[in-house]
Write an enzyme that holds these catalytic residues in place. Structure first.
Site, PDB file in Angstrom:
ATOM      1  N   TYR A 164       0.846  -1.209   0.000  1.00 23.65           N
ATOM      2  CA  TYR A 164       0.000   0.000   0.000  1.00 23.65           C
ATOM      3  C   TYR A 164       0.876   1.252   0.000  1.00 23.65           C
ATOM      4  O   TYR A 164       0.651   2.185  -0.785  1.00 23.65           O
ATOM      5  CB  TYR A 164      -0.947   0.001   1.215  1.00 23.65           C
TER       6      TYR A 164
ATOM      7  N   PRO B 287      -3.807  12.465   3.040  1.00 25.58           N
ATOM      8  CA  PRO B 287      -4.422  12.398   4.369  1.00 25.58           C
ATOM      9  C   PRO B 287      -3.835  11.294   5.245  1.00 25.58           C
ATOM     10  O   PRO B 287      -3.371  10.271   4.761  1.00 25.58           O
ATOM     11  CB  PRO B 287      -5.898  12.076   4.079  1.00 25.58           C
TER      12      PRO B 287
HETATM   13  P1  NDP Z   1     -13.557   3.898   0.562  1.00 29.12           P
HETATM   14  O1  NDP Z   1     -13.299   2.420   0.604  1.00 29.12           O
HETATM   15  O2  NDP Z   1     -14.640   4.439   1.404  1.00 29.12           O
HETATM   16  O3  NDP Z   1     -13.783   4.354  -0.965  1.00 29.12           O
HETATM   17  C1  NDP Z   1     -13.010   3.846  -2.012  1.00 29.12           C
HETATM   18  C2  NDP Z   1     -13.641   4.189  -3.347  1.00 29.12           C
HETATM   19  O4  NDP Z   1     -12.789   3.693  -4.398  1.00 29.12           O
HETATM   20  C3  NDP Z   1     -15.008   3.552  -3.541  1.00 29.12           C
HETATM   21  O5  NDP Z   1     -15.894   4.475  -4.105  1.00 29.12           O
HETATM   22  C4  NDP Z   1     -14.738   2.415  -4.511  1.00 29.12           C
HETATM   23  O6  NDP Z   1     -15.864   2.202  -5.357  1.00 29.12           O
HETATM   24  C5  NDP Z   1     -13.573   2.978  -5.331  1.00 29.12           C
HETATM   25  N1  NDP Z   1     -12.836   1.886  -5.943  1.00 29.12           N
HETATM   26  C6  NDP Z   1     -12.082   0.952  -5.330  1.00 29.12           C
HETATM   27  N2  NDP Z   1     -11.639   0.048  -6.226  1.00 29.12           N
HETATM   28  C7  NDP Z   1     -12.133   0.420  -7.433  1.00 29.12           C
HETATM   29  C8  NDP Z   1     -12.054  -0.101  -8.751  1.00 29.12           C
HETATM   30  N3  NDP Z   1     -11.353  -1.227  -9.011  1.00 29.12           N
HETATM   31  N4  NDP Z   1     -12.679   0.529  -9.756  1.00 29.12           N
HETATM   32  C9  NDP Z   1     -13.387   1.655  -9.506  1.00 29.12           C
HETATM   33  N5  NDP Z   1     -13.513   2.219  -8.294  1.00 29.12           N
HETATM   34  C10 NDP Z   1     -12.894   1.599  -7.268  1.00 29.12           C
HETATM   35  O7  NDP Z   1     -12.160   4.562   0.951  1.00 29.12           O
HETATM   36  P2  NDP Z   1     -11.684   6.097   1.074  1.00 29.12           P
HETATM   37  O8  NDP Z   1     -12.752   7.035   0.725  1.00 29.12           O
HETATM   38  O9  NDP Z   1     -11.036   6.220   2.395  1.00 29.12           O
HETATM   39  O10 NDP Z   1     -10.525   6.092  -0.006  1.00 29.12           O
HETATM   40  C11 NDP Z   1     -10.441   6.997  -1.075  1.00 29.12           C
HETATM   41  C12 NDP Z   1      -8.975   7.278  -1.370  1.00 29.12           C
HETATM   42  O11 NDP Z   1      -8.382   7.893  -0.231  1.00 29.12           O
HETATM   43  C13 NDP Z   1      -8.126   6.024  -1.655  1.00 29.12           C
HETATM   44  O12 NDP Z   1      -7.254   6.320  -2.724  1.00 29.12           O
HETATM   45  C14 NDP Z   1      -7.331   5.841  -0.360  1.00 29.12           C
HETATM   46  O13 NDP Z   1      -6.117   5.174  -0.575  1.00 29.12           O
HETATM   47  C15 NDP Z   1      -7.139   7.286   0.053  1.00 29.12           C
HETATM   48  N6  NDP Z   1      -6.819   7.503   1.452  1.00 29.12           N
HETATM   49  C16 NDP Z   1      -7.667   7.038   2.436  1.00 29.12           C
HETATM   50  C17 NDP Z   1      -7.344   7.251   3.763  1.00 29.12           C
HETATM   51  C18 NDP Z   1      -8.183   6.740   4.872  1.00 29.12           C
HETATM   52  O14 NDP Z   1      -7.666   6.639   6.014  1.00 29.12           O
HETATM   53  N7  NDP Z   1      -9.441   6.397   4.649  1.00 29.12           N
HETATM   54  C19 NDP Z   1      -6.148   8.021   4.132  1.00 29.12           C
HETATM   55  C20 NDP Z   1      -5.347   8.453   3.020  1.00 29.12           C
HETATM   56  C21 NDP Z   1      -5.691   8.215   1.744  1.00 29.12           C
HETATM   57  P3  NDP Z   1     -16.482   0.774  -5.738  1.00 29.12           P
HETATM   58  O15 NDP Z   1     -16.177  -0.169  -4.629  1.00 29.12           O
HETATM   59  O16 NDP Z   1     -17.952   1.050  -5.916  1.00 29.12           O
HETATM   60  O17 NDP Z   1     -15.821   0.436  -7.013  1.00 29.12           O
HETATM   61  C1  8X3 Z   2      -4.447   5.530   4.685  1.00 31.37           C
HETATM   62  C2  8X3 Z   2      -3.654   6.093   5.805  1.00 31.37           C
HETATM   63  O1  8X3 Z   2      -2.055   5.457   7.649  1.00 31.37           O
HETATM   64  O2  8X3 Z   2      -4.140   4.222   7.523  1.00 31.37           O
HETATM   65  O3  8X3 Z   2      -3.929   5.949   3.459  1.00 31.37           O
HETATM   66  O4  8X3 Z   2      -2.404   3.832   5.914  1.00 31.37           O
HETATM   67  S1  8X3 Z   2      -3.017   4.845   6.754  1.00 31.37           S
END
Ligand code: NDP
Ligand code: 8X3
Length: 253
Positions: free
Chosen positions: A153, A183
Protein backbone atom coordinates in the site's frame (compact mmCIF):
# COMPACT_ATOMS: atom_id res chain seq x y z
CA UNK A 1 -22.61 25.84 -18.36
CA UNK A 2 -21.12 25.01 -14.96
CA UNK A 3 -17.59 23.61 -14.66
CA UNK A 4 -17.42 19.82 -14.75
CA UNK A 5 -15.60 17.70 -12.16
CA UNK A 6 -14.95 13.98 -12.51
CA UNK A 7 -14.49 12.18 -9.20
CA UNK A 8 -13.33 8.55 -9.24
CA UNK A 9 -14.50 6.25 -6.44
CA UNK A 10 -17.58 8.30 -5.58
CA UNK A 11 -19.65 5.40 -4.21
CA UNK A 12 -18.20 5.82 -0.72
CA UNK A 13 -16.02 7.81 1.65
CA UNK A 14 -13.87 10.67 0.41
CA UNK A 15 -15.10 10.43 -3.20
CA UNK A 16 -18.75 10.59 -2.22
CA UNK A 17 -18.22 13.57 0.10
CA UNK A 18 -16.20 15.35 -2.59
CA UNK A 19 -18.85 14.80 -5.26
CA UNK A 20 -21.54 16.15 -2.94
CA UNK A 21 -19.50 19.21 -1.94
CA UNK A 22 -18.38 20.09 -5.47
CA UNK A 23 -21.98 19.76 -6.69
CA UNK A 24 -23.07 22.16 -3.94
CA UNK A 25 -20.38 24.60 -5.12
CA UNK A 26 -21.27 25.16 -8.75
CA UNK A 27 -19.88 22.05 -10.41
CA UNK A 28 -21.72 19.50 -12.49
CA UNK A 29 -20.21 16.17 -11.52
CA UNK A 30 -19.26 12.90 -13.19
CA UNK A 31 -19.25 10.18 -10.57
CA UNK A 32 -17.59 6.79 -11.02
CA UNK A 33 -17.30 3.44 -9.27
CA UNK A 34 -18.13 -0.25 -9.62
CA UNK A 35 -21.24 -0.38 -7.39
CA UNK A 36 -23.91 0.82 -9.76
CA UNK A 37 -26.77 0.97 -7.24
CA UNK A 38 -24.71 3.34 -5.09
CA UNK A 39 -23.98 5.55 -8.09
CA UNK A 40 -27.72 5.67 -8.87
CA UNK A 41 -28.58 6.62 -5.27
CA UNK A 42 -25.89 9.30 -5.19
CA UNK A 43 -26.92 10.73 -8.55
CA UNK A 44 -30.50 11.16 -7.35
CA UNK A 45 -29.53 12.55 -3.97
CA UNK A 46 -27.06 15.11 -5.39
CA UNK A 47 -29.54 16.32 -7.99
CA UNK A 48 -32.25 16.71 -5.36
CA UNK A 49 -29.99 18.48 -2.86
CA UNK A 50 -28.10 20.81 -5.20
CA UNK A 51 -29.79 20.99 -8.60
CA UNK A 52 -26.44 20.15 -10.19
CA UNK A 53 -26.34 17.82 -13.17
CA UNK A 54 -24.80 14.42 -12.52
CA UNK A 55 -23.46 11.81 -14.94
CA UNK A 56 -22.65 8.32 -13.65
CA UNK A 57 -19.94 6.15 -15.14
CA UNK A 58 -19.86 2.56 -14.03
CA UNK A 59 -16.51 0.82 -14.58
CA UNK A 60 -13.65 -1.01 -12.92
CA UNK A 61 -10.70 1.37 -12.99
CA UNK A 62 -8.26 -1.56 -13.19
CA UNK A 63 -9.49 -2.34 -16.71
CA UNK A 64 -7.92 0.05 -19.23
CA UNK A 65 -10.48 -0.81 -21.92
CA UNK A 66 -13.41 -0.07 -19.60
CA UNK A 67 -11.86 3.26 -18.62
CA UNK A 68 -11.25 4.26 -22.24
CA UNK A 69 -14.74 3.25 -23.35
CA UNK A 70 -16.41 5.14 -20.49
CA UNK A 71 -14.58 8.38 -21.29
CA UNK A 72 -14.94 7.98 -25.07
CA UNK A 73 -18.70 7.50 -24.73
CA UNK A 74 -19.28 10.66 -22.67
CA UNK A 75 -21.54 13.13 -24.50
CA UNK A 76 -19.48 15.99 -25.97
CA UNK A 77 -20.69 18.53 -23.39
CA UNK A 78 -19.55 16.26 -20.56
CA UNK A 79 -16.08 15.89 -22.10
CA UNK A 80 -15.20 19.46 -21.06
CA UNK A 81 -13.87 18.22 -17.72
CA UNK A 82 -12.05 20.95 -15.83
CA UNK A 83 -11.34 19.05 -12.59
CA UNK A 84 -10.28 15.42 -12.18
CA UNK A 85 -10.15 14.06 -8.62
CA UNK A 86 -8.22 10.78 -8.72
CA UNK A 87 -9.61 9.26 -5.55
CA UNK A 88 -10.50 5.59 -6.28
CA UNK A 89 -8.17 3.39 -4.28
CA UNK A 90 -7.81 0.88 -1.53
CA UNK A 91 -5.61 -1.00 0.84
CA UNK A 92 -6.01 -4.79 0.98
CA UNK A 93 -4.42 -6.80 3.78
CA UNK A 94 -2.22 -5.76 6.68
CA UNK A 95 0.60 -8.21 7.29
CA UNK A 96 4.37 -8.52 6.88
CA UNK A 97 5.61 -9.00 3.34
CA UNK A 98 6.32 -12.74 3.68
CA UNK A 99 2.67 -13.32 4.60
CA UNK A 100 1.16 -11.05 1.94
CA UNK A 101 -1.15 -12.32 -0.81
CA UNK A 102 -0.54 -11.79 -4.53
CA UNK A 103 -4.23 -11.09 -4.99
CA UNK A 104 -4.16 -8.23 -2.46
CA UNK A 105 -0.96 -6.82 -3.96
CA UNK A 106 -2.37 -6.90 -7.50
CA UNK A 107 -5.61 -5.24 -6.40
CA UNK A 108 -3.70 -2.36 -4.81
CA UNK A 109 -1.18 -1.87 -7.60
CA UNK A 110 -3.79 -2.24 -10.36
CA UNK A 111 -6.22 0.20 -8.70
CA UNK A 112 -4.05 2.80 -6.97
CA UNK A 113 -1.33 3.07 -9.60
CA UNK A 114 -2.43 1.63 -12.94
CA UNK A 115 -6.06 2.74 -12.65
CA UNK A 116 -4.99 6.27 -11.77
CA UNK A 117 -2.70 6.28 -14.81
CA UNK A 118 -5.39 4.98 -17.19
CA UNK A 119 -7.95 7.62 -16.31
CA UNK A 120 -5.41 10.43 -16.08
CA UNK A 121 -4.16 9.71 -19.60
CA UNK A 122 -7.68 9.86 -21.04
CA UNK A 123 -8.85 12.93 -19.14
CA UNK A 124 -5.56 14.84 -19.53
CA UNK A 125 -5.94 14.47 -23.33
CA UNK A 126 -9.38 16.11 -23.12
CA UNK A 127 -8.01 18.86 -20.87
CA UNK A 128 -5.20 19.57 -23.32
CA UNK A 129 -7.76 19.83 -26.15
CA UNK A 130 -9.86 22.18 -24.01
CA UNK A 131 -6.80 24.28 -23.10
CA UNK A 132 -7.26 24.02 -19.33
CA UNK A 133 -7.70 21.67 -16.41
CA UNK A 134 -6.82 20.67 -12.86
CA UNK A 135 -5.93 17.20 -11.57
CA UNK A 136 -5.93 16.42 -7.85
CA UNK A 137 -4.57 13.02 -6.81
CA UNK A 138 -5.57 11.51 -3.48
CA UNK A 139 -2.31 10.19 -2.06
CA UNK A 140 -1.73 9.47 1.66
CA UNK A 141 0.56 9.86 4.65
CA UNK A 142 1.45 6.31 3.52
CA UNK A 143 3.06 7.95 0.48
CA UNK A 144 5.39 9.92 2.75
CA UNK A 145 6.26 7.39 5.48
CA UNK A 146 6.45 3.62 5.09
CA UNK A 147 5.16 1.47 7.93
CA UNK A 148 5.27 -2.20 8.95
CA UNK A 149 2.59 -4.38 7.32
CA UNK A 150 2.04 -1.77 4.63
CA UNK A 151 4.80 -2.36 2.07
CA UNK A 152 2.60 -2.60 -0.99
CA UNK A 153 0.00 0.00 0.00
CA UNK A 154 2.79 2.44 0.92
CA UNK A 155 4.57 1.67 -2.36
CA UNK A 156 1.42 2.53 -4.32
CA UNK A 157 1.06 5.87 -2.53
CA UNK A 158 4.78 6.69 -2.95
CA UNK A 159 4.06 5.99 -6.63
CA UNK A 160 1.12 8.41 -6.58
CA UNK A 161 3.48 11.09 -5.24
CA UNK A 162 5.98 10.40 -8.04
CA UNK A 163 3.26 10.39 -10.69
CA UNK A 164 1.88 13.69 -9.34
CA UNK A 165 5.32 15.34 -9.56
CA UNK A 166 5.90 14.07 -13.12
CA UNK A 167 2.41 15.06 -14.27
CA UNK A 168 2.94 18.54 -12.86
CA UNK A 169 5.98 18.89 -15.14
CA UNK A 170 4.38 17.13 -18.12
CA UNK A 171 1.50 19.63 -18.06
CA UNK A 172 3.42 22.72 -16.93
CA UNK A 173 3.02 24.34 -20.34
CA UNK A 174 -0.50 23.03 -20.99
CA UNK A 175 -2.41 25.20 -18.50
CA UNK A 176 -3.21 22.15 -16.38
CA UNK A 177 -2.72 22.37 -12.64
CA UNK A 178 -1.65 19.21 -10.80
CA UNK A 179 -1.50 18.56 -7.09
CA UNK A 180 -2.13 15.97 -4.42
CA UNK A 181 -3.72 15.67 -1.04
CA UNK A 182 -2.16 13.27 1.46
CA UNK A 183 -4.42 12.40 4.37
CA UNK A 184 -3.75 10.46 7.54
CA UNK A 185 -6.54 8.30 9.02
CA UNK A 186 -9.97 9.07 7.58
CA UNK A 187 -12.92 7.00 8.80
CA UNK A 188 -14.56 5.59 5.65
CA UNK A 189 -14.95 2.06 4.28
CA UNK A 190 -11.14 2.05 3.91
CA UNK A 191 -10.33 -0.12 6.95
CA UNK A 192 -13.25 -2.50 6.30
CA UNK A 193 -11.77 -3.09 2.84
CA UNK A 194 -8.23 -3.36 4.26
CA UNK A 195 -9.36 -6.06 6.72
CA UNK A 196 -11.39 -7.92 4.07
CA UNK A 197 -14.77 -7.04 5.56
CA UNK A 198 -13.91 -7.55 9.25
CA UNK A 199 -15.85 -4.62 10.76
CA UNK A 200 -14.58 -5.19 14.33
CA UNK A 201 -10.95 -4.96 13.27
CA UNK A 202 -11.79 -1.88 11.21
CA UNK A 203 -13.56 -0.16 14.15
CA UNK A 204 -10.48 -0.75 16.36
CA UNK A 205 -8.40 1.45 14.06
CA UNK A 206 -10.40 4.51 15.13
CA UNK A 207 -11.08 3.52 18.74
CA UNK A 208 -10.24 6.18 21.35
CA UNK A 209 -9.40 8.95 18.90
CA UNK A 210 -11.13 11.36 16.57
CA UNK A 211 -10.03 10.54 13.01
CA UNK A 212 -10.52 12.76 10.00
CA UNK A 213 -13.88 12.51 8.27
CA UNK A 214 -14.47 12.32 4.52
CA UNK A 215 -15.94 15.85 4.63
CA UNK A 216 -12.61 17.22 5.97
CA UNK A 217 -10.87 15.95 2.85
CA UNK A 218 -13.67 17.13 0.55
CA UNK A 219 -13.42 20.66 1.98
CA UNK A 220 -9.68 20.69 1.41
CA UNK A 221 -10.08 19.46 -2.17
CA UNK A 222 -12.63 22.24 -2.78
CA UNK A 223 -10.12 24.73 -1.34
CA UNK A 224 -7.39 23.46 -3.70
CA UNK A 225 -9.75 23.59 -6.68
CA UNK A 226 -11.04 27.06 -5.91
CA UNK A 227 -7.70 28.91 -5.72
CA UNK A 228 -7.18 31.56 -8.38
CA UNK A 229 -5.78 30.27 -11.70
CA UNK A 230 -2.22 31.41 -10.90
CA UNK A 231 -2.06 29.28 -7.71
CA UNK A 232 -1.13 25.57 -7.82
CA UNK A 233 -1.23 23.71 -4.52
CA UNK A 234 1.32 20.96 -5.10
CA UNK A 235 0.48 18.89 -2.01
CA UNK A 236 -1.38 19.10 1.27
CA UNK A 237 -0.53 16.72 4.13
CA UNK A 238 -3.59 16.59 6.38
CA UNK A 239 -3.69 14.59 9.62
CA UNK A 240 -6.06 14.07 12.53
CA UNK A 241 -4.80 16.11 15.48
CA UNK A 242 -4.48 12.81 17.37
CA UNK A 243 -2.18 11.22 14.75
CA UNK A 244 1.43 12.44 14.74
CA UNK A 245 2.95 9.73 12.59
CA UNK A 246 1.39 6.84 10.68
CA UNK A 247 1.35 4.55 13.70
CA UNK A 248 1.91 7.09 16.53
CA UNK A 249 -1.54 8.08 17.74
CA UNK A 250 -2.93 9.65 20.90
CA UNK A 251 -5.56 7.06 21.84
CA UNK A 252 -7.72 7.64 24.93
CA UNK A 253 -9.09 4.20 25.84
P1 NDP B 1 -13.56 3.90 0.56
O1 NDP B 1 -13.30 2.42 0.60
O2 NDP B 1 -14.64 4.44 1.40
O3 NDP B 1 -13.78 4.35 -0.96
C1 NDP B 1 -13.01 3.85 -2.01
C2 NDP B 1 -13.64 4.19 -3.35
O4 NDP B 1 -12.79 3.69 -4.40
C3 NDP B 1 -15.01 3.55 -3.54
O5 NDP B 1 -15.89 4.48 -4.11
C4 NDP B 1 -14.74 2.41 -4.51
O6 NDP B 1 -15.86 2.20 -5.36
C5 NDP B 1 -13.57 2.98 -5.33
N1 NDP B 1 -12.84 1.89 -5.94
C6 NDP B 1 -12.08 0.95 -5.33
N2 NDP B 1 -11.64 0.05 -6.23
C7 NDP B 1 -12.13 0.42 -7.43
C8 NDP B 1 -12.05 -0.10 -8.75
N3 NDP B 1 -11.35 -1.23 -9.01
N4 NDP B 1 -12.68 0.53 -9.76
C9 NDP B 1 -13.39 1.65 -9.51
N5 NDP B 1 -13.51 2.22 -8.29
C10 NDP B 1 -12.89 1.60 -7.27
O7 NDP B 1 -12.16 4.56 0.95
P2 NDP B 1 -11.68 6.10 1.07
O8 NDP B 1 -12.75 7.04 0.73
O9 NDP B 1 -11.04 6.22 2.40
O10 NDP B 1 -10.53 6.09 -0.01
C11 NDP B 1 -10.44 7.00 -1.07
C12 NDP B 1 -8.98 7.28 -1.37
O11 NDP B 1 -8.38 7.89 -0.23
C13 NDP B 1 -8.13 6.02 -1.66
O12 NDP B 1 -7.25 6.32 -2.72
C14 NDP B 1 -7.33 5.84 -0.36
O13 NDP B 1 -6.12 5.17 -0.57
C15 NDP B 1 -7.14 7.29 0.05
N6 NDP B 1 -6.82 7.50 1.45
C16 NDP B 1 -7.67 7.04 2.44
C17 NDP B 1 -7.34 7.25 3.76
C18 NDP B 1 -8.18 6.74 4.87
O14 NDP B 1 -7.67 6.64 6.01
N7 NDP B 1 -9.44 6.40 4.65
C19 NDP B 1 -6.15 8.02 4.13
C20 NDP B 1 -5.35 8.45 3.02
C21 NDP B 1 -5.69 8.21 1.74
P3 NDP B 1 -16.48 0.77 -5.74
O15 NDP B 1 -16.18 -0.17 -4.63
O16 NDP B 1 -17.95 1.05 -5.92
O17 NDP B 1 -15.82 0.44 -7.01
C1 8X3 C 1 -4.45 5.53 4.69
C2 8X3 C 1 -3.65 6.09 5.81
O1 8X3 C 1 -2.06 5.46 7.65
O2 8X3 C 1 -4.14 4.22 7.52
O3 8X3 C 1 -3.93 5.95 3.46
O4 8X3 C 1 -2.40 3.83 5.91
S1 8X3 C 1 -3.02 4.84 6.75
Amino acid sequence: MKAIALITGATSGIGMATARLLAANDYNVIITGRRNHLLENLEESIMKATGAEVYSLHFDIREAEQVEKAIDELPDDWKKISLLVNNAGLSAGFEPLDEGSYDDWNRMIDTNVKGLLYISKKVAKLMIENGQGHIINVSSIAGKEAYANGAVYCATKFAVDAITKSMRLDFLRKNIRVGSISPGMVETEFSIVRFHGDEDKAANVYKGLTPLFAEDIAETILFMASRPAHVNIDDILIMPTAQGFTRDVNRKL
